[in-house]
Design a protein around this motif. Structure first.
Motif, short mmCIF file in Angstrom:
data_model
loop_
_atom_site.label_atom_id
_atom_site.label_comp_id
_atom_site.label_asym_id
_atom_site.label_seq_id
_atom_site.Cartn_x
_atom_site.Cartn_y
_atom_site.Cartn_z
N SER A 194 38.22 40.38 32.57
CA SER A 194 39.01 39.24 32.09
C SER A 194 39.92 38.67 33.17
O SER A 194 40.11 37.45 33.24
CB SER A 194 39.84 39.66 30.88
N VAL A 195 40.48 39.52 34.03
CA VAL A 195 41.36 39.01 35.09
C VAL A 195 40.58 38.12 36.05
O VAL A 195 41.04 37.03 36.44
CB VAL A 195 42.03 40.17 35.85
N MET A 196 39.39 38.55 36.42
CA MET A 196 38.57 37.72 37.31
C MET A 196 38.26 36.37 36.67
O MET A 196 38.33 35.32 37.32
CB MET A 196 37.27 38.45 37.66
N LEU A 197 37.93 36.40 35.40
CA LEU A 197 37.59 35.17 34.72
C LEU A 197 38.82 34.31 34.44
O LEU A 197 38.72 33.08 34.36
CB LEU A 197 36.85 35.48 33.42
N GLU A 198 39.98 34.92 34.30
CA GLU A 198 41.20 34.14 34.15
C GLU A 198 41.46 33.30 35.39
O GLU A 198 41.88 32.14 35.28
CB GLU A 198 42.39 35.06 33.87
N VAL A 199 41.23 33.85 36.56
CA VAL A 199 41.42 33.10 37.80
C VAL A 199 40.49 31.89 37.83
O VAL A 199 40.91 30.75 38.13
CB VAL A 199 41.17 34.00 39.03
N ILE A 200 39.22 32.11 37.51
CA ILE A 200 38.25 31.02 37.48
C ILE A 200 38.64 29.98 36.44
O ILE A 200 38.61 28.77 36.69
CB ILE A 200 36.84 31.57 37.19
N THR A 201 39.03 30.45 35.26
CA THR A 201 39.41 29.55 34.17
C THR A 201 40.62 28.70 34.54
O THR A 201 40.65 27.49 34.29
CB THR A 201 39.72 30.36 32.90
N ILE A 202 41.62 29.30 35.15
CA ILE A 202 42.83 28.57 35.52
C ILE A 202 42.53 27.50 36.57
O ILE A 202 42.98 26.35 36.46
CB ILE A 202 43.92 29.54 36.01
#
Length: 448
Positions: free
Chosen positions: A66-74
């Motif tokens: 989720s942290v990796m995808l949060e960076v991409i999402t942001i």
């Protein structure tokens, strides 16, 4: 779908920028984002993790994924809110070119329309099993018609729907979860061995990231209605974190308690009426966005490939009717393998858009000027060969590279390839600086 189809507030700005007066509060957008990441899909992912992993390992897998995808999402979300453009439209000036963005739009349309049909089929099967008084095809028609009707009216009505369905889903699911966990020791569940075959940390992390990558890519479709980049950061941190941890880890505990990964059976077995309402609210609040983003992608593709400014509402009706019919016929249930196969093409799109928008910045000057005027930038090239090469390389890395997490490998390879090659290309096109004596008009030149 004619050449004079509307765009603007009536059509949710499918082929233009979302103006400032049409933006919404971050809470209004956040509740919809939370609806995406707190759906049955998160329950399903958490249950599979819990069936094969200890609680602590599941926490680590969810954290990494989720942290990796949060960076991409942001990052994608910030690009969306700055430019006010959907993902496929943003792609025109973020590395892909006109016809390249049409491919992105078609990929989004096909993938998300397919998942709309699959989710509608799950809804129909679940409602038939729970209620029993109507055949599956009837439930599929009813569910598809309801979601299509909501989505046709666009972001504003979808926001009101989320305010109803998200709290309802959370309250109903919490009741069912409490009923299932009653009589179990929480500390015992957190330290118990997984009931099923062991799952490695790499497999668990891959499951978490793979389940959300398409939702990350469609982020600009939603955040173009935000007012400022800080709104994107707040809603992403809150919704993704709570959605992944609250829903995902609850499902891990449920799998340990019930000794099964059948989360649908666990949640819906507590009460016929309760289970019916849980399933209905869970599907509605995720499937409207599948259909909405699918329609935006197809509108862009039709505009580029055929010069047809198709109305988003018309496109939504067509896709919704087709997806509903396929799920009613039972055909949509055969889609997941195909959708997972074409899903390897999605992650590199995120890497290329992020690399172009934040690193290479070849089109940022045009975007900045156009944004000040509230219009779209001038036309760009049809194809950007570099993006096609990086797209292929990213997809290959995600599919064939054994080490790491496939979706993250795919994003990383596409990002690094485009960022490095793009910066080199931009540097070569930048003319060398003139000597100071030649650059200053007040200095007289001497000699020949």
């Amino acid at each position: 779908m004619n050449g004079t189809a509307p765009d603007g507030d009536a059509d949710d700005y499918a082929l233009s920028r979302v103006p400032e007066h049409a933006r919404h509060s971050w809470v209004s957008v956040a509740v919809q984002r939370f609806g995406q990441v707190s759906s049955f899909q998160q329950f399903l992912v958490g249950a599979v993790l819990g069936f094969g992993m200890e609680f602590t390992d599941a926490v680590i897998a969810i954290t990494i994924g989720s942290v990796m995808l949060e960076v991409i999402t942001i990052l994608l979300g910030i690009a969306g809110v700055r430019e006010g453009l959907s993902t496929s439209l943003l792609a025109r000036w973020s590395g892909f070119g006109r016809k390249g963005s049409a491919l992105v739009g078609l990929l989004m349309a096909l993938s998300l329309a397919g998942w709309f049909g699959v989710q509608n089929g799950v809804f129909a099967q679940g409602m038939h099993d729970l209620a029993g008084w109507a055949p599956e095809w009837a439930w599929a028609l009813a569910g598809g018609a309801l979601v299509t009707a909501v989505t046709v009216h666009g972001f504003r009505v979808m926001a009101w729907t989320a305010w109803l369905t998200v709290p309802a889903f959370l309250l109903l699911a919490a009741w069912s979860v409490a009923d299932t966990l009653a009589g179990h020791s929480l500390s015992g569940l957190m330290t118990s061995a997984p009931p099923g075959p062991s799952m490695s940390l790499a497999e668990g992390t891959t499951l978490v990231s793979g389940a959300f990558i398409l939702g990350a890519i469609m982020t600009p479709d939603m955040t173009r209605f935000n007012r400022r980049p800080s709104d994107v950061v707040k809603q992403t941190l809150i919704s993704v974190t709570l959605g992944e941890y609250l829903i995902g880890l609850t499902a891990v505990l449920l799998a340990h308690a019930a000794r099964t990964s059948d989360i649908v059976g666990i949640i819906t077995s507590s009460s016929g009426l309760l289970g019916t309402l849980i399933l209905a609210t869970a599907i509605l609040k995720i499937n409207d966005w599948n259909l909405y983003s699918s329609s935006l992608g197809l509108v862009n593709s039709l505009d580029v490939l055929f010069g047809r400014r198709a109305g988003r509402r018309t496109v939504t009706l067509v896709i919704g009717a087709a997806g509903t019919a396929l799920s009613a016929a039972g055909i949509a249930g055969h889609f997941p393998d195909f959708l997972e196969a074409i899903g390897v093409l999605a992650p590199p799109v995120a890497g290329i858009i992020i690399a172009e928008y934040f690193v290479v910045r070849r089109f940022r000057a045009d975007l900045d000027r156009a944004r000040r005027d509230g219009v779209l930038p001038g036309e760009c090239a049809d194809w950007m060969p570099l993006s096609l090469v990086c797209w292929a390389a990213g997809a290959a890395a995600g599919e064939y590279l054994d080490a790491g997490i496939p979706s993250i490998n795919s994003v990383a390879v596409a990002f690094l390839g485009y960022a490095i090659a793009g910066r080199v290309a931009v540097g070569h096109r930048t003319p060398p600086a003139l000597p100071q004596s030649l650059a200053r008009p007040d200095v007289k030149r001497t000699g020949g």
